[in-house]
Write a protein that holds these residues in place. Structure first.
Motif, PDB file in Angstrom:
ATOM      1  N   SER A   1     -40.564  10.352 -78.532  1.00 21.77           N
ATOM      2  CA  SER A   1     -41.135   8.780 -78.558  1.00 21.77           C
ATOM      3  C   SER A   1     -42.765   8.781 -79.066  1.00 21.77           C
ATOM      4  N   TRP A   2     -43.350   9.751 -78.689  1.00 28.38           N
ATOM      5  CA  TRP A   2     -44.726   9.941 -79.192  1.00 28.38           C
ATOM      6  C   TRP A   2     -44.780  10.283 -80.778  1.00 28.38           C
TER       7      TRP A   2
ATOM      8  N   THR B   1     -34.205   7.417 -77.612  1.00 27.29           N
ATOM      9  CA  THR B   1     -35.425   8.256 -77.659  1.00 27.29           C
ATOM     10  C   THR B   1     -35.836   9.047 -76.214  1.00 27.29           C
ATOM     11  N   GLY B   2     -35.510   8.039 -75.209  1.00 28.03           N
ATOM     12  CA  GLY B   2     -35.569   8.675 -73.902  1.00 28.03           C
ATOM     13  C   GLY B   2     -34.679   9.860 -73.571  1.00 28.03           C
ATOM     14  N   PRO B   3     -33.287   9.599 -73.581  1.00 28.40           N
ATOM     15  CA  PRO B   3     -32.216  10.875 -73.447  1.00 28.40           C
ATOM     16  C   PRO B   3     -32.459  11.979 -74.331  1.00 28.40           C
TER      17      PRO B   3
ATOM     18  N   ILE C   1     -31.299   9.117 -91.824  1.00 31.49           N
ATOM     19  CA  ILE C   1     -30.465   9.323 -90.794  1.00 31.49           C
ATOM     20  C   ILE C   1     -30.611   8.407 -89.448  1.00 31.49           C
ATOM     21  N   PHE C   2     -29.476   7.621 -89.210  1.00 31.47           N
ATOM     22  CA  PHE C   2     -29.540   6.690 -88.033  1.00 31.47           C
ATOM     23  C   PHE C   2     -29.109   7.306 -86.707  1.00 31.47           C
ATOM     24  N   PHE C   3     -29.811   7.457 -85.792  1.00 28.90           N
ATOM     25  CA  PHE C   3     -29.201   8.173 -84.614  1.00 28.90           C
ATOM     26  C   PHE C   3     -29.192   6.599 -83.697  1.00 28.90           C
ATOM     27  N   VAL C   4     -27.801   6.325 -83.447  1.00 33.34           N
ATOM     28  CA  VAL C   4     -27.412   5.201 -82.780  1.00 33.34           C
ATOM     29  C   VAL C   4     -26.456   5.168 -81.627  1.00 33.34           C
ATOM     30  N   ARG C   5     -26.435   4.352 -80.879  1.00 30.17           N
ATOM     31  CA  ARG C   5     -25.291   4.386 -79.980  1.00 30.17           C
ATOM     32  C   ARG C   5     -24.200   3.424 -80.499  1.00 30.17           C
ATOM     33  N   PRO C   6     -23.049   3.509 -80.131  1.00 33.69           N
ATOM     34  CA  PRO C   6     -21.818   2.735 -81.219  1.00 33.69           C
ATOM     35  C   PRO C   6     -21.968   1.426 -80.668  1.00 33.69           C
ATOM     36  N   ARG C   7     -22.976   0.605 -81.086  1.00 33.85           N
ATOM     37  CA  ARG C   7     -22.975  -0.984 -80.617  1.00 33.85           C
ATOM     38  C   ARG C   7     -23.129  -1.685 -81.835  1.00 33.85           C
ATOM     39  N   LEU C   8     -22.230  -2.797 -81.717  1.00 35.87           N
ATOM     40  CA  LEU C   8     -22.017  -3.713 -82.895  1.00 35.87           C
ATOM     41  C   LEU C   8     -23.380  -4.196 -83.479  1.00 35.87           C
ATOM     42  N   GLU C   9     -24.195  -4.885 -82.482  1.00 34.15           N
ATOM     43  CA  GLU C   9     -25.456  -5.388 -82.829  1.00 34.15           C
ATOM     44  C   GLU C   9     -26.468  -4.552 -83.611  1.00 34.15           C
ATOM     45  N   LEU C  10     -26.252  -2.970 -83.479  1.00 36.32           N
ATOM     46  CA  LEU C  10     -26.937  -2.197 -84.280  1.00 36.32           C
ATOM     47  C   LEU C  10     -26.519  -2.166 -85.489  1.00 36.32           C
ATOM     48  N   MET C  11     -25.004  -1.883 -85.470  1.00 39.75           N
ATOM     49  CA  MET C  11     -24.652  -1.907 -86.967  1.00 39.75           C
ATOM     50  C   MET C  11     -25.192  -2.985 -87.987  1.00 39.75           C
TER      51      MET C  11
ATOM     52  N   ILE D   1     -37.884   4.295 -62.885  1.00 41.61           N
ATOM     53  CA  ILE D   1     -38.061   5.802 -63.308  1.00 41.61           C
ATOM     54  C   ILE D   1     -36.829   5.705 -64.481  1.00 41.61           C
ATOM     55  N   GLN D   2     -37.604   5.652 -65.916  1.00 42.83           N
ATOM     56  CA  GLN D   2     -36.568   5.904 -67.083  1.00 42.83           C
ATOM     57  C   GLN D   2     -36.541   7.277 -67.653  1.00 42.83           C
ATOM     58  N   ASN D   3     -35.422   7.866 -67.764  1.00 44.56           N
ATOM     59  CA  ASN D   3     -35.413   9.193 -68.394  1.00 44.56           C
ATOM     60  C   ASN D   3     -36.450  10.166 -67.657  1.00 44.56           C
TER      61      ASN D   3
END
Lengths: 491, 550
Positions: free
Chosen positions: A68-69, B43-45, B80-90, B256-258
């Motif tokens: 993210s950075w 990006t977190g994971p 390159i798109f790194f995405v979760r399979p979610r409709l709104e992102l499409m 706490i996130q990731n």
């Protein structure tokens, strides 16, 4: 290994952190203070400058070089400053660990379906696919086997999945029989992605009635279709489906859910009106009716108050301008609002607290709590007093609090009520221990002193003397009591 | 780089390296310079798997966050798109692709779905007329992400809702796939135990996947002795209790996130002489929290009431160490002192941070609101009635909670909670927060049901609590996965078993702390590695179940 308190004190007293005392009753808090101060004093004799080297963390705490950075960095200009050391590091750490198992197979397509327990059951699918160009998979699947320490062959779900995603037209499944079998195979894999794919296909190629009828006996697939319809927002088909399944309550709830998307308060109110009378459960029916009534009220109150506020003639709105509109607020918030701005209104008006209480059957406790909080916030102590005063038929007044006077005291204290007011209510607390606790906590000296006097507790009174200011009226009062010959002390 | 992952009984760096390798392979498929457009959630994971340097080595030159409209300018060959399979992102991706400037140099588009491709999404891309623009459309099966030496998570926020509310078991399918990956790397797990409907499903899928596995035998010596699959809906109570461990409270209060936490910056202002007061930072202070940090590893799982004394002890040790400089007379001694300085300074930095965090938490835990909330909770746990009111805006949410089993109208039926509480000893009156003797220390009295089940499974076995197991929802079961004789383990006397415990639907930090407590017991006999669909707390859990506008 446990250090005793003695050790600790010895340490602190012998060190430069002498300023600490351990008198503080809150042991742990003082411990925190200790370490905080120790840490701070360390800064004095340790050079701070090489911090960055040690932690390599930017101020925001993001490790330099983290993803993210880097997004921030590279999205700006060319962010090529940090990679040197990082690169080296990651290369070093990259050892010859086992690889993640990859689908690898040298089988032909049709043999992916080997190992099926019911031979022939899949005939239609593999037949259907037999003329798909198998070669298109070759580059992905045809890795030399020896490359993998753990060889983990593709199983047929993966293939099926892939076929659906990449090639597939499922159009070859023409007969209802085939389609249903396809669906059952998909369901048995538990992969929602595949199930949904098949459902989309069925939705397109089957008539609504047949689709619904077949799904009614296939609950897993049915749940997926419902989820899918919610996801894509196909409200119409969803409602049709519930109607078909005769799930009247779900139908009603699903219809009701749409109000969340209506921003305009009047339109939302009109929509809620259409929900009243739908077949909800008995309990919910009442709630939905109330929800409608509440919004209807709020719209009236809002229009009225906005007008009053902008006219600038009403004192309460001038002194305490509204922070937000009351529209769509919960019932308790609305009650608080009405106790704050419309407390004295007659029961006949929509905005009066008593009217709200009656209309929505607000329990006594809830009402008193809310009214108390609102009037205390305005420091309207007379209203607070009236709230707890009851008259009997002979005209005698009595103090009564459905929530208990200890709660009253806490709420008043939170609203910074003066000691005289607090004292009055602390005195009304029935339980003596609670009364003493509260009185001590909120420094209602008179109550504490009188209580000890009534308990004839000389020792406690003596102890309390050290807690009041020297030469104060309280001290004098204690001294007078202690020297009084009228009281027969119990100790 | 992630040394803390190999501290535990099972070296989770093996998994990390395996997924890193897979990422490299994908990147190399798209030859030439690249820009990655990130679904921000990922990006977190991903940060737990790889740093920017790894991407950079594979010619990733720019990185952007996925946003509407036009892509930022970038002189690269591949996007390159790194995405979760979610409709709104499409929809956003399509917008990006369509607004691409046709006069500029042509660029190749690719999509990497994490963790799975989705037909639904590709269908959407097709409907939007951009599907053909993508050269590679692939999936990156980042199912289980290593968080710590004994902790794995799928970080799938919707898993509980999907499984228990929508009846969509896709996340269970992913869990099963993740377990197959683990077994490929760490050997077949000989025994599987489980409790709950979803646990049963996952075990079934695993057995089926194993049967359909047509390759060579897994020849890795098994690292795990047991797998315990637990449904979250077997224990819906625990996540609702306020966690009272240090890490648990940080999560309850700041989230706490990731493995990162964002804290109010005031307490972290650098206190240097001469510049007091000015330039106070306004941006939240972000800290990484994992067992790579020695002090944090020591205090994270303690009851918060035991943290203060550890911090003060550490402060003394560190000051004493710095005092040593006065005693360093000879060049040799001075040299030795200097060589220890970096470590001492790191320790000081760590102590400073945790002292500040502890102060922040203390402010909350000593407040009346917190106390009131805890009182109500404890009354609930011990069965005293409490009134609650809700606004109409929550009708739909309450329905969800009822459907998921979190709320039940009391309709005269038998209330089983007292029986369960008594048999499983869920409420302990004498809790030692400083030197705990029982897992109930993590909630200052309440022993998490889920962890109690794990504890009783390891000793004396579930047969002793059959009656309670029948009251709790879902089946309980045991499966064996036979091993070839060469791979069967002969345990040395005194050697602990390793149990992988998988929480389907989420786990809290307090439960993790309780399991770590059991792992560390000298005569415990079992060490735990914890896996879950999501690290969560009561707030994030209920939020995921709330109904919001479409």
């Amino acid at each position: 290994m446990n250090r005793t308190k003695g050790d600790e004190e010895e340490y602190w007293n012998s060190s430069k952190f002498k300023a600490f005392t351990f008198d503080d009753e809150d042991d742990e808090l003082s411990q925190l203070k200790e370490s905080k101060r120790a840490v701070n004093s360390l800064r004095d004799f340790v050079d701070d400058d090489d911090d960055d080297d040690l932690e390599r963390v930017s101020w925001s705490g993001e490790a330099v070089g983290s993803i993210s950075w880097s997004i921030r960095e590279t999205a700006g200009n060319s962010g090529s400053t940090h990679e040197g050391r990082e690169q080296l590091k990651s290369r070093n750490s990259f050892s010859s660990y086992a690889q993640l198992p990859k689908p690898t197979s040298t089988y032909s397509l049709s043999s992916f379906f080997r190992g099926r327990t019911r031979p022939g059951s899949f005939q239609s699918l593999s037949d259907a696919l037999s003329d798909t160009p198998a070669k298109s998979y070759a580059p992905e699947l045809g890795r030399p086997k020896g490359e993998y320490r753990v060889s983990y062959s593709i199983h047929w779900c993966d293939t099926f999945h892939m076929l659906l995603c990449q090639v597939c037209s499922l159009e070859r499944f023409r007969s209802l029989q085939d389609k249903l079998q396809l669906l059952e195979e998909a369901v048995s894999m538990h992969d929602g992605n595949v199930i949904t794919a098949v459902l989309i296909f069925l939705k397109r190629t089957l008539s609504k009635d047949i689709l619904f009828r077949e799904l009614e006996v296939r609950q897993v697939a049915l749940r997926h279709l419902i989820h899918f319809l919610k996801e894509i927002g196909d409200q119409k088909l969803l409602l049709d489906l519930f109607r078909f399944l005769d799930r009247t309550e779900e139908l009603a709830l699903s219809h009701y859910r749409e109000h969340l998307n209506i921003q305009d308060p009047d339109k939302r109110k009109e929509f809620l009106k259409t929900c009243v009378g739908l077949p909800f459960s008995a309990e919910d029916s009442a709630h939905i009716q109330d929800h409608y009534t509440l919004l209807e009220r709020q719209i009236i109150i809002e229009a009225n108050d906005r007008h009053l506020e902008s006219a600038g003639q009403t004192e309460i709105f001038r002194k305490h301008p509204r922070k937000a509109s009351i529209l769509n607020m919960p019932l308790v918030t609305t009650l608080f609002y009405s106790c704050f701005y419309h407390y004295t209104e007659a029961e006949g008006t929509f905005s009066s607290p008593v009217n709200l209480k009656k209309t929505f059957k607000i329990p006594d406790k809830q009402y008193v709590l809310t009214a108390l909080a609102a009037r205390a916030k305005l420091r309207a102590w007379n209203d607070v007093d009236a709230l707890f005063t009851t008259k009997n038929w002979l005209g005698y007044t009595k103090k009564r609090a459905p929530i208990g006077f200890h709660r009253v005291v806490e709420i008043l204290h939170k609203n910074n009520a003066p000691v005289q007011i607090l004292q009055e209510y602390v005195n009304l607390v029935e339980d003596v221990d609670t009364k003493l606790n509260l009185a001590t906590k909120f420094k209602c000296h008179d109550v504490v002193i009188d209580t000890y006097r009534d308990l004839k507790d000389r020792q406690q009174l003596l102890a309390y003397r050290s807690k009041v200011d020297k030469g104060s009226a309280e001290e004098e009062k204690i001294d007078a009591l202690l020297s009084s010959s009228q009281i027969r002390w119990k100790n | 780089m992630a040394a803390h992952l190999s501290y535990g009984r099972v070296n989770l760096n093996v998994l990390r390296e395996a997924v890193r390798r897979e990422l490299r392979e994908f990147l190399d498929k798209c030859a030439g310079s690249k820009a990655i457009v990130w679904d921000e959630y990922l990006t977190g994971p991903f940060g737990l798997i790889a740093q920017y340097s790894l991407l950079k080595e594979h010619e990733v030159e720019k990185m952007f966050t996925l946003k509407g409209n036009r892509l930022p300018a970038a002189d690269v060959k591949n996007i390159i798109f790194f995405v979760r399979p979610r409709l709104e992102l499409m929809d956003i991706i399509a917008e990006n692709v369509l607004s691409e400037d046709r006069r500029g140099p042509t660029r190749d588009f690719h999509i990497l779905f994490v963790p799975r491709r989705s037909l639904l999404c590709e269908q959407r891309l097709k409907d939007l007329g951009v599907l053909g623009s993508f050269i590679h459309r692939e999936e990156y099966s980042l199912d289980l992400i290593p968080f710590d030496g004994d902790l794995l998570s799928m970080e799938s926020e919707g898993a509980f809702k999907e499984c228990y509310l929508e009846g969509d078991q896709t996340s269970l399918y992913h869990a099963a796939k993740g377990l197959m990956t683990l077994q490929a790397l760490y050997g077949t797990i000989p025994q599987i135990f489980g409790k709950g409907e979803c646990a049963r499903q996952v075990a079934n899928m695993m057995i089926r996947m194993k049967r359909e596995f047509t390759g060579s035998q897994n020849s890795i010596f098994p690292v795990f002795d047991n797998l315990l699959l637990l449904d979250r809906n077997v224990d819906l109570l625990t996540p609702l209790a306020t966690q009272l461990t240090y890490e648990g409270l940080i999560d309850e209060i700041y989230g706490i996130q990731n493995s990162y936490v964002k804290l109010p910056p005031e307490k972290f202002a650098p206190k240097k002489q001469g510049d007091g007061g000015k330039d106070l930072p306004t941006e939240a202070k972000k800290l990484q929290l994992n067992s790579a940090e020695e002090l944090y590893a020591e205090i994270r799982d303690k009851n918060f009431n035991a943290v203060g004394s550890v911090l003060s002890k550490k402060a003394k040790i560190i000051s004493a160490a710095f005092e040593e400089r006065h005693n360093a007379k000879t060049v040799g001694e001075i040299k030795q002192f200097v060589s220890q300085l970096p470590h001492m300074q790191a320790a000081r930095g760590s102590l400073a941070n945790h002292t500040s965090i502890a102060e922040l938490i203390k402010d909350v835990t000593t407040s009346e609101d917190f106390f009131d909330k805890l009182t109500v909770e404890q009354e609930f746990m011990s069965g005293i009635d409490t009134d609650k009111t809700y606004g109409y805006e929550h009708i739909l949410t309450l329905h969800n909670l009822e459907k998921a089993g979190l709320l039940k109208p009391q309709t005269g039926g038998r209330n089983n909670y007292p029986t369960i509480r008594k048999t499983l000893r869920l409420w302990m009156d004498d809790v030692n927060e400083q030197n705990p003797t029982d897992i109930s220390y993590v909630y200052s009295g309440y022993a998490p049901l889920s962890v109690r089940l794990a504890q009783l499974l390891s000793r004396p076995g579930w047969r002793s609590i059959e009656e309670v197991l029948r009251i709790l929802p879902g089946p309980h079961f045991e499966e064996r996965q036979p091993l070839p004789t060469g791979l069967q383990k002969k345990r040395q006397p005194g050697e602990n078993r390793v149990t992988l415990i998988f929480f389907l639907g989420g786990v809290t930090f307090a439960e993790i702390a309780a399991l770590r407590f059991l792992s560390q017991l000298e005569d415990g006999g079992t060490e735990y590695v914890i896996a879950t669909t999501k690290l969560m707390n009561g707030t994030s859990w209920i939020e995921a179940l709330m109904e919001k506008p479409f």
